[in-house]
Scaffold this motif. Structure first.
Motif, short mmCIF file in Angstrom:
data_model
loop_
_atom_site.label_atom_id
_atom_site.label_comp_id
_atom_site.label_asym_id
_atom_site.label_seq_id
_atom_site.Cartn_x
_atom_site.Cartn_y
_atom_site.Cartn_z
N THR A 69 0.82 -1.22 0.00
CA THR A 69 0.00 0.00 0.00
C THR A 69 0.85 1.27 0.00
O THR A 69 0.30 2.35 0.16
CB THR A 69 -0.94 0.03 1.23
N GLY A 70 2.15 1.14 -0.13
CA GLY A 70 3.01 2.31 -0.22
C GLY A 70 3.98 2.48 0.93
O GLY A 70 4.74 3.43 0.95
N LYS A 71 3.99 1.60 1.90
CA LYS A 71 4.89 1.71 3.04
C LYS A 71 6.12 0.81 2.85
O LYS A 71 6.53 0.10 3.75
CB LYS A 71 4.16 1.32 4.32
N ARG A 72 6.68 0.84 1.66
CA ARG A 72 7.79 -0.06 1.35
C ARG A 72 9.04 0.26 2.15
O ARG A 72 9.71 -0.64 2.65
CB ARG A 72 8.09 -0.01 -0.14
N THR A 73 9.38 1.54 2.26
CA THR A 73 10.61 1.89 2.98
C THR A 73 10.49 1.55 4.46
O THR A 73 11.47 1.13 5.08
CB THR A 73 10.95 3.38 2.81
N LEU A 74 9.30 1.73 5.02
CA LEU A 74 9.10 1.37 6.42
C LEU A 74 9.23 -0.14 6.61
O LEU A 74 9.83 -0.61 7.58
CB LEU A 74 7.72 1.85 6.90
N PHE A 75 8.71 -0.91 5.66
CA PHE A 75 8.83 -2.37 5.74
C PHE A 75 10.28 -2.80 5.63
O PHE A 75 10.73 -3.68 6.37
CB PHE A 75 8.01 -3.06 4.65
N VAL A 76 11.02 -2.17 4.73
CA VAL A 76 12.43 -2.52 4.59
C VAL A 76 13.19 -2.18 5.87
O VAL A 76 14.02 -2.95 6.34
CB VAL A 76 13.06 -1.81 3.36
N ALA A 77 12.88 -1.02 6.47
CA ALA A 77 13.59 -0.58 7.67
C ALA A 77 13.24 -1.41 8.89
O ALA A 77 14.12 -1.76 9.68
CB ALA A 77 13.29 0.89 7.95
N ILE A 78 11.96 -1.74 9.07
CA ILE A 78 11.53 -2.43 10.28
C ILE A 78 11.40 -3.94 10.07
O ILE A 78 11.66 -4.72 10.97
CB ILE A 78 10.18 -1.87 10.77
N GLY A 79 11.05 -4.36 8.86
CA GLY A 79 10.80 -5.77 8.62
C GLY A 79 12.00 -6.53 8.08
O GLY A 79 12.46 -7.49 8.69
N ALA A 80 12.51 -6.11 6.94
CA ALA A 80 13.56 -6.86 6.27
C ALA A 80 14.96 -6.56 6.81
O ALA A 80 15.79 -7.47 6.91
CB ALA A 80 13.51 -6.60 4.77
N ALA A 81 15.25 -5.32 7.13
CA ALA A 81 16.61 -4.95 7.56
C ALA A 81 17.07 -5.70 8.81
O ALA A 81 18.20 -6.21 8.82
CB ALA A 81 16.70 -3.45 7.78
N PRO A 82 16.25 -5.85 9.85
CA PRO A 82 16.73 -6.62 11.02
C PRO A 82 17.05 -8.08 10.69
O PRO A 82 18.01 -8.63 11.21
CB PRO A 82 15.58 -6.53 12.01
N VAL A 83 16.27 -8.67 9.79
CA VAL A 83 16.53 -10.06 9.41
C VAL A 83 17.84 -10.16 8.62
O VAL A 83 18.68 -11.01 8.91
CB VAL A 83 15.35 -10.62 8.58
N VAL A 84 18.02 -9.28 7.67
CA VAL A 84 19.24 -9.30 6.86
C VAL A 84 20.47 -9.00 7.72
O VAL A 84 21.50 -9.67 7.60
CB VAL A 84 19.12 -8.31 5.68
N VAL A 85 20.37 -8.01 8.58
CA VAL A 85 21.50 -7.67 9.46
C VAL A 85 21.79 -8.82 10.42
O VAL A 85 22.95 -9.18 10.65
CB VAL A 85 21.22 -6.36 10.23
N GLY A 86 20.76 -9.43 10.97
CA GLY A 86 20.95 -10.55 11.89
C GLY A 86 21.66 -11.72 11.24
O GLY A 86 22.62 -12.27 11.78
#
Length: 101
Positions: A69-86
């Motif tokens: 719905t348009g919240k892609r950057t928020l999803f990348v910052a809160i959703g995907a980034a912690p998984v990738v960093v971990g």
């Protein structure tokens, strides 16, 4: 639903990046004494828990933030980034541990 497809595609790419190099770059051994076990039987409980937690985190953040719905950057910052960093930190630490042996 195109956002969900994009998320699943990103997840597939991450999985391929982690597992494909291991499967391709194995040195050829002349003869194995013990038959190879399937990957799922070799994985420890911690490994399985980490994978499950990553998938659940990504799915929960996707459902909550709805990146399609348009919240892609928020999803990348809160959703995907912690998984990738971990997983990246785990990969680096395990590399240093193998060097010490």
């Amino acid at each position: 639903m195109s956002g969900l497809t994009e998320i699943l595609l990103i997840l597939l790419i991450v999985v391929v990046l982690f597992f494909l190099p291991r499967m391709v770059s194995r040195p050829a051994s002349p003869m194995r004494k013990v038959p190879a076990q399937p990957l799922l039987k070799k994985m420890s409980g911690r490994w399985r828990l980490a994978i499950l937690a990553s998938v659940i985190w990504l799915a929960a953040m996707a459902l909550w933030l709805q990146p399609w719905t348009g919240k892609r950057t928020l999803f990348v910052a809160i959703g995907a980034a912690p998984v990738v960093v971990g997983w990246g930190v785990w990969w680096v630490v395990s590399g240093f541990k193998q060097k010490r042996r």
